[in-house]
Design an enzyme around this catalytic site. Sequence first.
Site, PDB file in Angstrom:
ATOM      1  N   HIS A 191       1.261   1.421 -10.386  1.00 28.39           N
ATOM      2  CA  HIS A 191       0.324   1.904 -11.414  1.00 28.39           C
ATOM      3  C   HIS A 191       0.153   3.423 -11.356  1.00 28.39           C
ATOM      4  CE1 HIS A 191      -1.636  -1.991 -12.565  1.00 28.39           C
ATOM      5  NE2 HIS A 191      -1.172  -2.358 -11.390  1.00 28.39           N
ATOM      6  N   GLU A 201      -1.023   5.240 -13.539  1.00 29.46           N
ATOM      7  CA  GLU A 201      -2.267   5.607 -14.249  1.00 29.46           C
ATOM      8  C   GLU A 201      -3.484   5.552 -13.325  1.00 29.46           C
ATOM      9  OE1 GLU A 201      -0.880   2.751 -14.251  1.00 29.46           O
ATOM     10  OE2 GLU A 201      -2.328   1.136 -14.551  1.00 29.46           O
ATOM     11  N   CYS A 224       3.494  -2.893 -14.066  1.00 26.16           N
ATOM     12  CA  CYS A 224       3.014  -4.092 -13.378  1.00 26.16           C
ATOM     13  C   CYS A 224       3.042  -5.330 -14.286  1.00 26.16           C
ATOM     14  CB  CYS A 224       1.643  -3.814 -12.775  1.00 26.16           C
ATOM     15  SG  CYS A 224       1.239  -4.935 -11.435  1.00 26.16           S
TER      16      CYS A 224
HETATM   17  N1  GLN Z   1      -0.287 -10.211 -10.723  1.00 21.59           N
HETATM   18  C1  GLN Z   1      -0.395  -9.838 -12.113  1.00 21.59           C
HETATM   19  C2  GLN Z   1       0.458 -10.769 -12.979  1.00 21.59           C
HETATM   20  O1  GLN Z   1       1.183 -11.545 -12.484  1.00 21.59           O
HETATM   21  C3  GLN Z   1       0.008  -8.397 -12.315  1.00 21.59           C
HETATM   22  C4  GLN Z   1      -0.936  -7.481 -11.602  1.00 21.59           C
HETATM   23  C5  GLN Z   1      -1.122  -6.133 -12.225  1.00 21.59           C
HETATM   24  O2  GLN Z   1      -0.751  -5.878 -13.369  1.00 21.59           O
HETATM   25  N2  GLN Z   1      -1.773  -5.256 -11.490  1.00 21.59           N
HETATM   26  O3  GLN Z   1       0.369 -10.700 -14.150  1.00 21.59           O
END
Ligand code: GLN
Length: 194
Positions: free
Chosen positions: A175, A177, A84
Amino acid sequence: MERIKVKSIGVLALQGAFREHIDIIKLLGHKGREIRKVEDLSSIDGLILPGGESTAMGKLLIDFNLKEILMEKSREGLPIWGTCAGMILLAKEIADDKVIHLPLMDITVRRNGYGRQLGSFKIDGIFKGIENKIPMVFIRAPYIERVGKGVEVLGEIEGKIVAAREGNLLVTSFHPELTDDLNIHRYFINMIDR
Ligand code: GLN
């Protein structure tokens, strides 16, 4: 029982969901190490950049003098997995942001790619090389808009790329995890020593 070679996996612990990754690494019989400073990086076999907030994490990378050394370690072949926000950190290009953090992987990502309504959702999806569908949790997630020639697409959800690999680099929009499915952590650990 098959004996495993214990690996030491670093998890960047400046911000975000790092504890959950460490717990899974331990569950799989390996050592999880929180990374906050340059010295913590010695003798790790792989590194996870967790989810969180990429702008904040990117600034902290600079404040803690970690940016250059991480670039160097990646060029030397250290396996690195970004989940992410971690995926945003690794991208050479961010569609809607001028600040690039660790320009390592030849992908263009779009931050918060699912809009506000669909901020968070869970879906079962196919990940290349894993037989059963795996649960994928998305939280204000980015997706990959463009991949370079050397990048292998590993997962797509509704026409959007959500997992990919380029050599020693792995990225997932979702994710693993935050689920009890250990497959993607296993996949990453298998990238070490290959
Ligand atoms: N929206 C976040 C970003 O732009 C990422 C979200 C996440 O890691 N769950 O950094």
